[in-house]
Each structure stands twice: as structure tokens, then as C-alpha cells.
Design an enzyme around this catalytic site. Structure first.
Site, PDB file in Angstrom:
ATOM      1  N   GLY A  28       0.777  -1.230   0.000  1.00 32.18           N
ATOM      2  CA  GLY A  28       0.000   0.000   0.000  1.00 32.18           C
ATOM      3  C   GLY A  28       0.802   1.270   0.000  1.00 32.18           C
ATOM      4  N   ASP A  29       2.100   1.193   0.275  1.00 27.54           N
ATOM      5  CA  ASP A  29       2.954   2.388   0.250  1.00 27.54           C
ATOM      6  C   ASP A  29       4.383   1.959  -0.050  1.00 27.54           C
ATOM      7  OD1 ASP A  29       3.859   4.980   0.424  1.00 27.54           O
ATOM      8  OD2 ASP A  29       3.807   5.065   2.618  1.00 27.54           O
ATOM      9  N   LEU A  30       4.548   1.239  -1.161  1.00 25.42           N
ATOM     10  CA  LEU A  30       5.836   0.616  -1.469  1.00 25.42           C
ATOM     11  C   LEU A  30       6.767   1.616  -2.165  1.00 25.42           C
ATOM     12  CD1 LEU A  30       6.887  -2.297  -0.953  1.00 25.42           C
ATOM     13  CD2 LEU A  30       6.521  -2.729  -3.387  1.00 25.42           C
ATOM     14  N   GLY A  31       6.928   2.774  -1.544  1.00 22.91           N
ATOM     15  CA  GLY A  31       7.885   3.750  -2.040  1.00 22.91           C
ATOM     16  C   GLY A  31       9.297   3.392  -1.621  1.00 22.91           C
ATOM     17  N   ASN A  89      10.492   2.949   2.051  1.00 22.43           N
ATOM     18  CA  ASN A  89      10.015   1.835   2.877  1.00 22.43           C
ATOM     19  C   ASN A  89      10.631   0.492   2.512  1.00 22.43           C
ATOM     20  OD1 ASN A  89       8.296   3.415   4.460  1.00 22.43           O
ATOM     21  ND2 ASN A  89       6.659   3.304   2.944  1.00 22.43           N
TER      22      ASN A  89
END
Length: 285
Positions: free
Chosen positions: A187-190, A193
Site C-alpha cells: 500500500g505504500d511501497l515507495g 520503505n
């Protein structure tokens, strides 16, 4: 300044280090205080604090499943029994650092990184078939239709007429996406992270952190975040290696990627986070 408000707590949790010497990372939902072997998540809002127990429960499930990379493990949760202490969650610290952008300038290193992203995403697809994981994670039906409706209801009054027209185009593209729940979606695989170590001169993926938005869903979501963070050349490498290069996937990635700012703004609006809300709506005002 934020650490000063939590000085007593941090002295208890990190007795070997004065609070002002601890590194801090600011996320959308938490302040993350970094120690040598553990991190402390301090929620920025009451809504984020209320989600801490569920976050800890999900991390325990993920820690018990072999994803092929490390995830943070809950070590201690704030308790109402400790009078005067704020809500908090202590997690094990995953070794490694975010990948430096210049690493991808080397085509050989870029291929190594792409291959490990494929392994990461394949591991999440595999985990999505496990009954333990599926029981622990949400898989909301009609998620994108509700998201579009909520943006129109909650955010349209905060943006300009031109911003509403732009947002409407982005919402139309996403609200009819098919309901998919086959994979665990971070959901926030920037890039911030995903942590890496240097092993014999080559990048090696060591772990993934910040699972606040994990759900069962469409791998296109994590591919969209990967493309937004590392750029389209890396996204093309990963998609080609992973077998995700079809036109349907292309359309889903583009639609989801187009809503990232609105996703940030909606979450910030609900949490009462004015700074993140303003940033998310910057191009709609």
C-alpha cells in the site's frame, strides 16, 4: 520539539541514548524514532493511535509468514496502565537503508534490484493465498468506488473548480477497477520503505517497513508505487521480469498511480493532519 514531549518515554525505551540524539523519521501517520535495534512509532493523530493495536496484530501475522524478506516485529505496545505515557508501538528495527538513487544508474545494479523487487512482489502474491494472512487482512468489496465517492464528498469542497475537474477524471479512471484480492498489497511501497544492504558490492533487499496501509488487493497498487518512486525505467524492468507487462495491468497501474495525491489527502483529512492534507491537495487548488 516533538521528541521533547516524549522525553520520559524515550528515556525508558532507549536508556542508552539521550532523546535528542535519536534519529527521527516523519511519516504521514507516525513519528518513527530509530534506535540501534528497535524503533518506536508515535502516532501523529488520535486516529492513528486508535489503529496501533490492529497494526501490531497484522505485523505479528506477517512476521510468522516467510515472505523472503524481513518485516518489523512488535516488541511492546503502549498501555493504559502506564499513567501519563502516550500511545506507542515498539518494533524491531529492520537492517538496511533506502536505496540510493544513483545505484540505478548502473544497468547491472538496476537489473539486480529489479529481480529482487520481482521476488518481493511474488512473495506478497504467495502470502495472499495463505489462510492465516487472509484472515488478518482486510479485503473491502467496492473499495475504489467508495474511495471515489468519499473524495467527492469530503474533499471537493476544499479544492477549486479546476481541481474538481482534474480529480473527477482521476476518479472515473479508478472507480471501475475490478475487485482483486489475490495478493497482499503493501500500500505504500515507495523507496523509503524498502531497505537494502550492500553485499559484496551488490544491493541486497533486506526488508520492508511501514505496513500501515497493508490490505488484500491488486499487485498493480504496489507496482504503481514502485514506478512513482523509482521511475518508469525501473517499473518496466520489474514488469518485464515478473510477467506483468500486459495492457490490462498497464491501465490498472496508471489509474491507481493517478490517485496517489488524493489518497494522501483523504487519509490526512480524516486524521486531522493539516500539513499532509495541504500537500496532497496542492495541485487541486
Amino acid at each position: 520539539m516533538a521528541l521533547l514531549r516524549h522525553r520520559d518515554l524515550l528515556r525508558r525505551l532507549f536508556p542508552e541514548t539521550e532523546p535528542e540524539h535519536l534519529a527521527v523519521r516523519e511519516g504521514q501517520f507516525h513519528l518513527v524514532v530509530l534506535g540501534s535495534d528497535r524503533v518506536v512509532c508515535l502516532p501523529r493523530t488520535e486516529a492513528a493511535a486508535a489503529r496501533l493495536p490492529q497494526r501490531a496484530a497484522v505485523l505479528r501475522v506477517l512476521a510468522g509468514f516467510d515472505l523472503g524478506f524481513r518485516t518489523p516485529e512488535p516488541l511492546e505496545e503502549g498501555s493504559a496502565d502506564r499513567v501519563g505515557e502516550p500511545p506507542f508501538l515498539v518494533l524491531s528495527r529492520v537492517p538496511g537503508t533506502p536505496l540510493a538513487a544513483e545505484v540505478l544508474d548502473d544497468p547491472r545494479a538496476a537489473d539486480v534490484v529489479a529481480g529482487q523487487y520481482v521476488e518481493l512482489l511474488t512473495g506478497l502474491v504467495t502470502a495472499g493465498a495463505d489462510d492465516r494472512v487472509r484472515a488478518a487482512l482486510p479485503a473491502p468489496e467496492g473499495r475504489w468506488r467508495r474511495f471515489a465517492a468519499d473524495v467527492r464528498t469530503e474533499l471537493f469542497g476544499l479544492i477549486s473548480a479546476g481541481g474538481r475537474r482534474r480529480a473527477e477524471q482521476e476518479l472515473i479512471a479508478v472507480e471501475d477497477l475490478p475487485h482483486r484480492t489475490a495478493a497482499v498489497v503493501h500500500g505504500d511501497l515507495g523507496p523509503e520503505n524498502v531497505l537494502w544492504e550492500n553485499i559484496d558490492g551488490s544491493p541486497r533487499l533486506s526488508g520492508v517497513v511501514d505496513w500501515d496501509e497493508v490490505t488484500l488487493g491488486d499487485p498493480a497498487e504496489d507496482l504503481a508505487a514502485l514506478g512513482a518512486g523509482h521511475g518508469d525505467p525501473m517499473l518496466r524492468r520489474v514488469r518485464a521480469l515478473g510477467g506483468w507487462a500486459d495492457d490490462e495491468m498497464t491501465a490498472r497501474i496508471a489509474a491507481i498511480r493517478g490517485t496517489f495525491a488524493l489518497q494522501q489527502a483523504l487519509a490526512a483529512h480524516r486524521d486531522g493532519d493539516a500539513e499532509e492534507l495541504s500537500d496532497g491537495l496542492a495541485n487541486y487548488r
